[in-house]
Design an enzyme around this catalytic site. Structure first.
Site, mmCIF file in Angstrom:
data_model
loop_
_atom_site.group_PDB
_atom_site.id
_atom_site.type_symbol
_atom_site.label_atom_id
_atom_site.label_comp_id
_atom_site.label_asym_id
_atom_site.label_seq_id
_atom_site.Cartn_x
_atom_site.Cartn_y
_atom_site.Cartn_z
ATOM 1 N N GLY A 82 14.448 6.618 -4.142
ATOM 2 C CA GLY A 82 14.178 6.308 -5.546
ATOM 3 C C GLY A 82 15.472 5.946 -6.229
ATOM 4 O O GLY A 82 16.560 6.210 -5.693
ATOM 5 N N CYS B 65 16.641 9.248 1.746
ATOM 6 C CA CYS B 65 17.545 8.772 0.691
ATOM 7 C C CYS B 65 17.495 9.696 -0.538
ATOM 8 O O CYS B 65 17.910 10.833 -0.453
ATOM 9 C CB CYS B 65 17.233 7.311 0.356
ATOM 10 S SG CYS B 65 18.572 6.522 -0.553
ATOM 11 N N TYR B 66 16.929 9.235 -1.657
ATOM 12 C CA TYR B 66 16.817 10.122 -2.821
ATOM 13 C C TYR B 66 16.094 11.415 -2.434
ATOM 14 O O TYR B 66 16.461 12.507 -2.866
ATOM 15 C CB TYR B 66 16.051 9.412 -3.943
ATOM 16 C CG TYR B 66 15.834 10.264 -5.181
ATOM 17 C CD1 TYR B 66 16.823 10.390 -6.140
ATOM 18 C CD2 TYR B 66 14.628 10.950 -5.379
ATOM 19 C CE1 TYR B 66 16.632 11.177 -7.275
ATOM 20 C CE2 TYR B 66 14.425 11.736 -6.509
ATOM 21 C CZ TYR B 66 15.430 11.843 -7.454
ATOM 22 O OH TYR B 66 15.236 12.622 -8.572
ATOM 23 N N HIS C 299 17.720 4.658 5.700
ATOM 24 C CA HIS C 299 16.287 4.330 5.684
ATOM 25 C C HIS C 299 15.737 4.120 7.091
ATOM 26 O O HIS C 299 15.896 3.038 7.659
ATOM 27 C CB HIS C 299 16.048 3.081 4.825
ATOM 28 C CG HIS C 299 16.265 3.357 3.375
ATOM 29 N ND1 HIS C 299 15.269 3.826 2.553
ATOM 30 C CD2 HIS C 299 17.379 3.290 2.614
ATOM 31 C CE1 HIS C 299 15.749 4.018 1.343
ATOM 32 N NE2 HIS C 299 17.037 3.701 1.347
ATOM 33 N N GLU D 111 12.782 3.659 7.897
ATOM 34 C CA GLU D 111 11.570 2.833 7.874
ATOM 35 C C GLU D 111 11.849 1.339 7.968
ATOM 36 O O GLU D 111 10.928 0.547 8.146
ATOM 37 C CB GLU D 111 10.751 3.138 6.607
ATOM 38 C CG GLU D 111 11.363 2.705 5.280
ATOM 39 C CD GLU D 111 12.378 3.690 4.701
ATOM 40 O OE1 GLU D 111 12.900 4.518 5.463
ATOM 41 O OE2 GLU D 111 12.658 3.626 3.490
ATOM 42 N N SER E 44 -11.860 -18.149 0.298
ATOM 43 C CA SER E 44 -11.111 -19.393 0.468
ATOM 44 C C SER E 44 -11.116 -19.832 1.915
ATOM 45 O O SER E 44 -10.756 -20.955 2.236
ATOM 46 C CB SER E 44 -9.675 -19.189 0.013
ATOM 47 O OG SER E 44 -9.031 -18.312 0.914
ATOM 48 N N GLY F 66 -9.191 -18.278 3.942
ATOM 49 C CA GLY F 66 -7.934 -17.682 4.401
ATOM 50 C C GLY F 66 -8.186 -16.264 4.912
ATOM 51 O O GLY F 66 -9.259 -15.692 4.690
ATOM 52 N N VAL F 67 -7.169 -15.713 5.576
ATOM 53 C CA VAL F 67 -7.324 -14.409 6.221
ATOM 54 C C VAL F 67 -7.690 -13.305 5.215
ATOM 55 O O VAL F 67 -8.635 -12.539 5.427
ATOM 56 C CB VAL F 67 -5.995 -13.998 6.913
ATOM 57 C CG1 VAL F 67 -6.157 -12.698 7.665
ATOM 58 C CG2 VAL F 67 -5.497 -15.099 7.814
ATOM 59 N N ASP F 68 -6.947 -13.244 4.109
ATOM 60 C CA ASP F 68 -7.115 -12.106 3.205
ATOM 61 C C ASP F 68 -8.492 -12.072 2.550
ATOM 62 O O ASP F 68 -9.148 -11.029 2.492
ATOM 63 C CB ASP F 68 -6.029 -12.115 2.118
ATOM 64 C CG ASP F 68 -4.643 -12.165 2.724
ATOM 65 O OD1 ASP F 68 -4.514 -11.781 3.900
ATOM 66 O OD2 ASP F 68 -3.702 -12.584 2.037
ATOM 67 N N LYS G 16 0.265 -7.955 5.906
ATOM 68 C CA LYS G 16 -0.487 -9.044 6.534
ATOM 69 C C LYS G 16 -0.924 -8.730 7.971
ATOM 70 O O LYS G 16 -2.084 -8.950 8.328
ATOM 71 C CB LYS G 16 0.394 -10.306 6.542
ATOM 72 C CG LYS G 16 -0.344 -11.554 6.887
ATOM 73 C CD LYS G 16 -1.070 -12.043 5.679
ATOM 74 C CE LYS G 16 -1.687 -13.382 5.814
ATOM 75 N NZ LYS G 16 -2.168 -13.830 4.494
#
Ligand code: XMP
Length: 513
Positions: free
Chosen positions: A54, A81-82, A165, A167, A219, A221-223, A369
């Site tokens: 943070g 981190c924070y 980090h 991640e 549309s 599209g994938v999403d 994604k």
């Protein structure tokens, strides 16, 4: 019920990335605000808790603090981190401000459970404050040249902290560190899959939506495809509106109808708007004007259809997590303050304020994604849709440079089809992020048979990218380019020249308009 990891959000930019990493390790996780009531935290029965990073200094008044009782629950805690500074600070250690440190540092492990099996390797640091002194009972288990307390732990209390980090991809052993925490320290068994995600999401949607009406703009599209199929499983009466603006790639509009209406029996309204779009775009050359017209017309058509359907309770959108970040957090559709408009992106993000509906449903809001793709496959969508490369909302409208005509659309559609076919044949389709053909606004002289030609030029584009923000042009083998070029000039009427775009982004953009 799946084992649960709780992530307490202290305002760090990588919060969702941590969640995604936990899921990647096959463990279910939930994000709660840092000040979630202790009762709620306990009710979730977490096997472990992660404190995110943070932007604050934990010793300043008003900074977000953890409920100190969390440290005594006997549940393993990993502060990042924070989160690490906070753990040290709240238990009696010292945290101070130093010069800002950003970038890769060499991490030297010094034993401990969290770093078990972790080799000396690079880690990503991004902090100003640092831990000067650890509380009693804690030991340092990792350091870098600039940060003497980079990793610490108190094994008895199951409290752990990392200043860097784990991640992010820049931390080479980040996955191993997170895995150690999840599996060795928290006792995770890896009982979560994307199938579980789907089941949970469907159950939640069922409860939330009940028998109300849901409208979704599809549309192709994938999403939006994954969103529609997911919601359809919870609410079979979902109405999807698909606007065929005539700017799709070859065969795409038919595929949408086949996959959603024919194969899944979904309620799909296909609006044939090709002529309407061509009329509106007639004589328009300016890319921004074209984009605006295409976007505006889409909204109008969608509104007209919504009106015909009548009262809509929910509007579904395929917003995914990177969209939330790019539109300036929390999905209010605003761009980042002070940033220049390079291109007016068109997608369904602009719809809500125009349509009368009660609530938005965005079931993919927390996913990245590639996770959406895995979910799509789990839901039974074909690879041809799920693994589809990114395609801009304005479609071929911005791949015909300058004025759009039916003839030009046909040319670019056919050239693009050949290009895509050859890229797949060469086995390059999975390794290239995006590839397409654009039709340029020039004509040049050529010779065919023994006659002079004066015809169009096709530009081929192929790029490697991670998120579309920056890109490098793909080094496609010459032999592949040769086949594509020769097929295009032979098979597509009115093209006598093919060029390959060798510019990165920046300075160019991926699309030509
Ligand atoms: P540019 O051309 O800005 O493109 O470098 C970056 C990525 O975004 C896609 N793109 C769009 N996607 N609506 C979209 O949903 C749009 O208006 C739009 N314009 C560009 C582009 O294909 C590339 O993947």
């Amino acid at each position: 019920m799946n084992q649960t990891i709780l992530i307490l959000d202290f305002g760090g930019q990588y919060c969702q990335l941590i969640a995604r990493k936990v899921r990647e390790h096959g463990v279910y996780c939930e994000i709660l605000p840092f000040d979630a009531p202790l009762k709620k935290i306990i009710e979730k029965k977490p096997i472990g808790i992660i404190f995110t990073g943070g932007p604050n200094s934990c010793y300043r008044d008003g900074s977000p603090l953890a409920n100190k009782r969390i440290y005594n629950l006997g549940i393993p805690v990993l502060g990042i981190c924070y989160g690490a500074q906070l753990t040290a600070f709240q238990l009696g250690g010292l945290v101070a401000t130093g010069p800002r440190e950003y970038g890769r540092q060499m991490l030297k492990p010094k034993g401990g459970r969290l770093l078990e099996g972790v080799k000396k390797s690079a880690c990503l640091m991004s902090h100003t404050d640092y831990i000067e002194k650890l509380p009693k009972g804690f030991k340092v288990t990792g350091a870098t040249q600039t940060c003497p307390v980079a990793v610490f732990e108190n094994e008895d209390k199951k409290l752990y902290g990392v200043q860097f980090h784990p991640e992010v991809a820049h931390t080479q052993e980040g996955n191993k560190i997170l895995r150690n925490f999840l599996y060795n320290i928290c006792g995770a068994v890896g009982d979560w899959t994307m199938g579980d995600y789907a089941q949970r999401a469907i159950a939640d949607l069922k409860e939330r939506i009940g028998d109300k009406t849901v409208l979704c703009a599809l549309s192709g599209g994938v999403d939006s495809a994954v969103t529609a199929v997911l919601i359809h499983k919870a609410c079979p009466s979902l109405v999807c509106v698909f606007v065929d603006h005539g700017l799709m790639r070859k065969g795409e509009a038919d595929e949408v109808v086949r996959v959603f209406r024919d194969e899944r029996g979904m309620n799909l309204i296909k609006v044939d708007a090709q002529k309407r779009y061509l009329d509106k775009l007639k004589g328009v050359k300016d890319p921004e004007k074209k984009r605006k017209i295409i976007g505006r017309e889409f909204i109008r058509i969608f509104e007209e259809e919504a009106k015909k359907i009548g009262a809509v309770d929910y509007l579904a959108q395929g917003t995914i997590y990177p969209d939330v970040v790019e539109s300036g957090k929390k999905g209010k559709g605003k761009g980042k303050k002070g940033s220049a408009v390079i291109k007016s992106h068109h997608n369904v993000g602009g719809l809500p304020k125009m349509i009368d509906f009660k609530e938005l449903v965005e079931p993919l809001r927390d996913l990245f994604k590639d996770e959406v793709r895995v979910l799509g496959l789990k839901l039974g969508l074909p690879e041809s849709i799920v693994m589809r490369q990114p395609f801009p909302g304005p479609g071929l409208g911005i791949r015909v440079i300058g004025e759009i005509t039916e003839e030009k659309l046909e040319i670019v559609r056919n050239a693009d089809f050949i290009y895509r076919e050859e890229i797949v044949r060469a086995g390059l389709d999975r390794s290239i992020w995006q590839y397409f053909a654009a039709l340029l606004d020039i004509r040049s002289v050529g010779v065919m048979g023994d006659a002079r030609t004066y015809d169009y030029t096709i530009a081929l584009r192929a790029v490697h990218s991670v998120d579309g923000m920056t890109a490098d042009w793909a080094r496609i083998p010459y032999e592949v380019l040769e086949v594509v070029s020769s097929r295009i000039v032979n098979e597509v009427k009115h093209v006598n020249r093919v060029v390959y775009d060798v510019t990165g982004k920046p300075p160019a953009t991926i699309e030509w308009e």
